[in-house]
Design a protein around this motif. Structure first.
Motif: not given
Lengths: 398, 227
Positions: A161, A314-315
């Motif tokens: 990521y 992934g953020e």
């Protein structure tokens, strides 16, 4: 018919290095919680049950039957007493058992104490002790430890990521800043982001512990105890403080051996436990005003914030960069300082996390208060994510 | 010369010329600048005041370490120890740590003690590394003899530096086991243990040389100097 349960007393002496015995350390927290609730010990105390959460008292302190000892020391006889061991999630497990005891109608008032005295042994012995919860055939004999797992997990997340070392440091700095307002926090020091990530001496002052994790990406080793008083909502008016309701509890397990997991970068038990808790509370991630997430390693705060639904997969690290997890941000995380700065005395941690949410919902988190907080989530993480307890508290009584 | 002066002259050790340790500074995680510099013999009585409050703190062996540093520095001040030195760490001019040792001969050094007055920044580890740097990089010695009096010291020095056990070799601090940092071990660990920048600016060094006594000690709850 399940009875509603609230929290009417909290006790949280400062984490750090204890100068008293394990029993005394737990008693100090318990006395503070009982005082907070307005309960006097001795005859007519009204406490039906005591649960003690500790992962390592038998191994580290050579003490057993501690719950029974505490009932006597606290002058709470003839209350029922049991010890709870569920690794680093022992604290939240004990709260869950307290909840069940009251919800079932068996008890009206339960005292939950979490405690751990880890600094009686060296750092190496402590790391080894924690590693005893790993798989006894597939993991522990090969020298795997929790920091080693966290290092490998972090590397995978970074590659997948794009998380950077500086993202981990940002989480650490935020949590240390929050801890400066928490008198119960072990570490009262704020690292500077540019120093721990860029200074030419960073390898000296912030050395690698388990690459890519550095010293300031992992929690300290702490002694400490924390305690809460639970009661049936229908008897809450007996106590000095207004109850904070336990609206939802979820718990989930995962494979013991981490290598057997389908997706190595997922923390499935976190996701499932949180989903259960949301369902029970009839709330959603966006209803949470504040959260305590188990950041024994800074990568865990980032990934857990995704698993509990605050941010897309992934953020989480991007939200950290935008300041969304700071106080005043979209969802303040670890306002107590988290395990990173407040400390992580294993058995006490789950209780401590819930106490922070209680203080936030009461409006008593001086200096770090999330304005208008009405609902909060605590996630207590055991093993390397193979046993997780999520607890949701709300301010209002339905 | 009066007889007493003659006796005193005979009591004093013959001193070996020692190059001075060049001051350096290390930026700490919180942005503080730790300045490490060598002190003069005349500074010792002042430094003793920084050390003495810890002589009664049993926790973490502060009592034995503080008492021994006190007597070792007094020995240095009164010319009763040969070739001793003392390095002091300061932050904003306040003394935060003290280390000392001495040369045994031109080949070997004797590490005495490392004491942190301000906890939480790993200052002791940085001062210990500075002491090793002095012996091995500036005095040009081949090895340093080291003992530990606390489990924390054992962890920090013996284990982290992988010191060579030389249990048959007696250290001046008594019968506890002696371990040795050789030049080879130093070269192996220096990059991850020994930091710092030189030169230290005149302003920073002048501040460091104020050597302000700590007002409080985290090891002594409630203590306030001159309260």
């Amino acid at each position: 018919m399940r009875r509603e349960v609230g929290i009417v007393g909290v006790g949280h002496p400062r984490f750090g290095k204890s100068s008293v015995s394990f029993t005394d350390m737990c008693c100090y927290a318990a006395v503070d919680a009982l005082d907070d609730a307005g309960i006097k010990t001795g005859e007519g105390h009204g406490v039906d049950q005591l649960f003690l959460a500790s992962m390592g008292a038998q191994m580290l302190n050579r003490q057993s039957g501690i719950a029974s000892a505490l009932v006597d020391t606290l002058n709470l006889r003839p209350a029922m007493a049991e010890s709870v061991e569920n690794g680093p999630a022992s604290g939240a497990s004990a709260i869950k058992l307290g909840y069940m005891a009251i919800a079932s109608g068996m008890c009206d008032v339960v005292l939950v104490i979490g405690g751990e005295m880890m600094r009686v042994v060296s750092g190496w012995e402590g790391t080894d002790f924690v590693a005893t919860m790993l798989h006894p055939i597939a993991e522990y004999p090969y020298g795997l430890t929790l920091p080693a797992f966290a290092g490998m997990f972090t590397r995978l997340i970074m590659e997948k990521y794009g998380v950077l070392e500086s993202d981990l440091a940002r989480v650490a700095v935020k949590n240390h800043e929050n801890a400066m307002y928490n008198p119960a926090a072990h570490i009262q020091l704020v690292p500077k982001l540019e120093v721990i990530t860029e200074d030419e001496d960073k390898d000296i002052i912030n050395p690698y512990v388990a690459e890519p994790l550095r010293l300031y990406d992992v929690c300290p080793v702490s002694d400490g105890a924390a305690a809460i008083v639970l009661c049936a909502m229908e008897v809450a008016d007996r106590f000095a403080k207004k109850p904070i309701r336990i609206a939802g509890i979820g718990q989930a397990t995962d494979t013991h051996a981490v290598a057997e997991r389908e997706v190595a970068t997922d923390l499935l038990a976190v996701r499932l436990a949180a989903q259960q808790a949301y369902k029970m509370a009839n709330l959603a991630p966006q209803d949470m005003d504040v959260a305590e997430l188990h950041d024994a390693f800074q990568i865990l705060e980032i990934v857990e914030s995704e698993e509990v639904g605050f941010f897309p997969r992934g953020e989480g690290h991007l939200a950290v960069r935008r300041g969304e997890t700071k106080i005043g941000g979209k969802i303040p995380i670890n306002t107590s300082g988290g395990l990173k700065a407040k400390g992580h005395p294993l058995g006490a941690t789950g209780v401590s996390q819930v106490i922070e949410i209680v203080l936030q919902l009461r409006g008593e988190a001086t200096g770090r208060q999330v304005e208008g907080a009405r609902a909060g989530l605590a996630v207590n993480f055991g093993g390397f994510g193979n046993n997780v307890v999520a607890t949701i508290l709300t301010k209002e009584v339905e | 010369m009066a007889i007493i002066e003659k006796m005193e002259a005979q009591l004093r050790p013959v001193e070996t010329p020692m190059v001075n340790y060049p001051a350096k500074y290390i930026t700490q995680v919180n942005g503080d600048k730790l300045v490490i510099h060598q002190v003069e013999r005349e500074d010792v009585p002042h430094i003793l005041q920084a050390v003495s409050p810890l002589m009664t703190v049993a926790k973490d062996f502060y009592d034995i370490v503080a008492s021994r540093i006190y007597s070792e520095l007094l020995g240095y001040y009164r010319y009763r120890v040969k070739d001793e030195y003392c390095l002091v760490g300061t932050i904003d001019g306040v003394i935060v740590g003290v280390v000392n040792g001495r040369m045994i001969d031109e080949k070997a050094g004797m590490s005495y003690h490392t004491m942190t007055l301000r906890q939480g920044l790993r200052i002791g580890a940085q001062l210990f590394a500075a002491k090793m740097e002095y012996h091995l990089d500036y005095l040009g010695q081949d090895e340093v003899w080291i003992v530990a009096e606390s489990p924390n010291g054992f962890k920090r020095w013996m284990i982290e530096y992988e010191l060579e056990p030389r249990l048959e070799q007696w250290h001046e601090l008594g019968g506890v086991p002696t371990y040795v940092l050789t030049k080879a071990l130093w070269e192996k660990h220096k990059a991850t243990k020994c930091g710092g920048r030189r030169p230290v600016s005149e302003v920073m060094l002048a501040t460091a040389k104020k050597m302000i006594l700590p007002e409080t000690y985290s090891q002594i709850p409630g203590y306030v100097r001159n309260a």
